[in-house]
Design an enzyme around this catalytic site. Structure first.
Site, PDB file in Angstrom:
ATOM      1  N   THR A 183      27.405  25.013  17.910  1.00 47.42           N
ATOM      2  CA  THR A 183      26.813  23.894  17.819  1.00 47.42           C
ATOM      3  C   THR A 183      25.833  23.662  18.714  1.00 47.42           C
ATOM      4  OG1 THR A 183      27.344  21.330  17.912  1.00 47.42           O
ATOM      5  CG2 THR A 183      28.757  22.797  18.548  1.00 47.42           C
ATOM      6  N   ASN A 184      24.782  22.660  18.311  1.00 44.98           N
ATOM      7  CA  ASN A 184      23.723  22.508  19.515  1.00 44.98           C
ATOM      8  C   ASN A 184      24.170  21.381  20.235  1.00 44.98           C
ATOM      9  OD1 ASN A 184      21.076  24.090  19.495  1.00 44.98           O
ATOM     10  ND2 ASN A 184      21.687  24.001  17.345  1.00 44.98           N
TER      11      ASN A 184
ATOM     12  N   MET B 159      31.942  22.519  13.602  1.00 43.35           N
ATOM     13  CA  MET B 159      31.109  21.370  13.866  1.00 43.35           C
ATOM     14  C   MET B 159      29.748  21.375  13.375  1.00 43.35           C
ATOM     15  SD  MET B 159      32.663  20.919  17.786  1.00 43.35           S
ATOM     16  CE  MET B 159      32.471  22.469  18.296  1.00 43.35           C
TER      17      MET B 159
ATOM     18  N   CYS C 208      19.574  22.119  15.446  1.00 41.31           N
ATOM     19  CA  CYS C 208      20.954  21.640  14.908  1.00 41.31           C
ATOM     20  C   CYS C 208      21.393  22.918  14.050  1.00 41.31           C
ATOM     21  CB  CYS C 208      21.071  20.530  14.048  1.00 41.31           C
ATOM     22  SG  CYS C 208      22.666  20.190  13.425  1.00 41.31           S
ATOM     23  N   THR C 209      22.702  23.227  14.067  1.00 35.67           N
ATOM     24  CA  THR C 209      23.018  24.742  13.479  1.00 35.67           C
ATOM     25  C   THR C 209      23.049  24.517  11.922  1.00 35.67           C
ATOM     26  OG1 THR C 209      25.432  24.068  14.109  1.00 35.67           O
ATOM     27  CG2 THR C 209      24.197  25.560  15.539  1.00 35.67           C
TER      28      THR C 209
END
Length: 241
Positions: free
Chosen positions: A86-87, A13, A200-201
């Protein structure tokens, strides 16, 4: 040799950032243990096309169910704790925690701890619109870590979100988009941000410390290093609270 816990990674993701988690975790384990050591990991990887569709359709209960299923599968596979790569999907962190008996290492906590350790209190948050506009992430940083969290204005939020979903998750890293992010960062600094969270990753693929006049806190790296810390301690002594 130091005992390693089995890290359960919920990824895909997108896979662009999940690949960074895998690299960072294994590099850190090799550095700390030496030789050809690598991390003990088990990954469940989603098809991000399905996740993205459900996100933008607002079908969060379905996403919650899928994440809970993934968490249970990793627990059944022997994972000692979970890392959600994922954030944005930490919006469903409570559902994951309720589905299993093993801990979830929440991405906001190593980030908040690093910021407070640096003596900073006001931060700018970049991420998807879901992360910037919903309270699940910002609220945890504010209530648990005592931070003041600033988000970009509406136009900047839209641009940051678009670049994530149209470019970064597809592995497209464009100089023009970097300039858009740098301008958004500058406006947050003007409003008082002492640091910037890359929330955000995938953003770490585009933005680094050289692109910001204030310290940058990369959630992907901080989360991965926290996972390594947990994996290399005595399991009975690990504290995820």
């Amino acid at each position: 040799m130091t005992e390693q816990a089995l890290i359960g990674l919920i990824g895909g993701m997108s896979w662009e950032s999940s690949a960074q988690y895998y690299r960072l975790i294994n590099e850190a384990v090799r550095e700390r243990l030496g030789g050809v050591a690598s991390a003990r990991t088990l990954m469940w990887s989603f098809d991000f096309a399905e996740i993205e569709r459900l996100q933008h359709a607002g079908r969060w209960p379905e996403l919650s169910r899928r994440l809970a299923d993934a968490a249970r599968a990793l627990e059944a596979g022997g994972a000692d704790f979970l890392v959600l790569c994922t954030n944005t999907m930490h919006r469903e962190a409570d559902a994951i925690e309720a589905a299993v008996h093993i801990p979830l290492l929440h991405i906001a906590d190593p980030t908040g701890a690093a910021i407070t350790a640096a003596g900073l209190s006001t931060v700018g948050l970049l991420g998807t619109a879901f992360t910037m506009e919903h309270d699940f992430y910002r609220g945890r940083l504010e209530t648990k870590h005592g931070l003041t969290v600033l988000t970009p204005d509406a136009d900047d939020r839209a641009a940051v979100h678009r670049i994530i979903y149209e470019e970064l998750v597809a592995g497209r890293v464009l100089d023009a988009s970097r300039e858009v992010y740098k301008a958004a960062i500058a406006r947050l600094v003007e409003r008082g941000a002492q640091a910037i969270i890359l929330g955000c990753t995938e953003i770490m693929l585009l933005i680094g410390q050289a692109d910001s006049p204030v310290p940058v806190f990369d959630t992907t790296t901080l989360h991965a290093m926290a996972a390594v810390d947990r994996a290399l301690v005595d399991l009975k002594a690990a504290d995820f609270t």
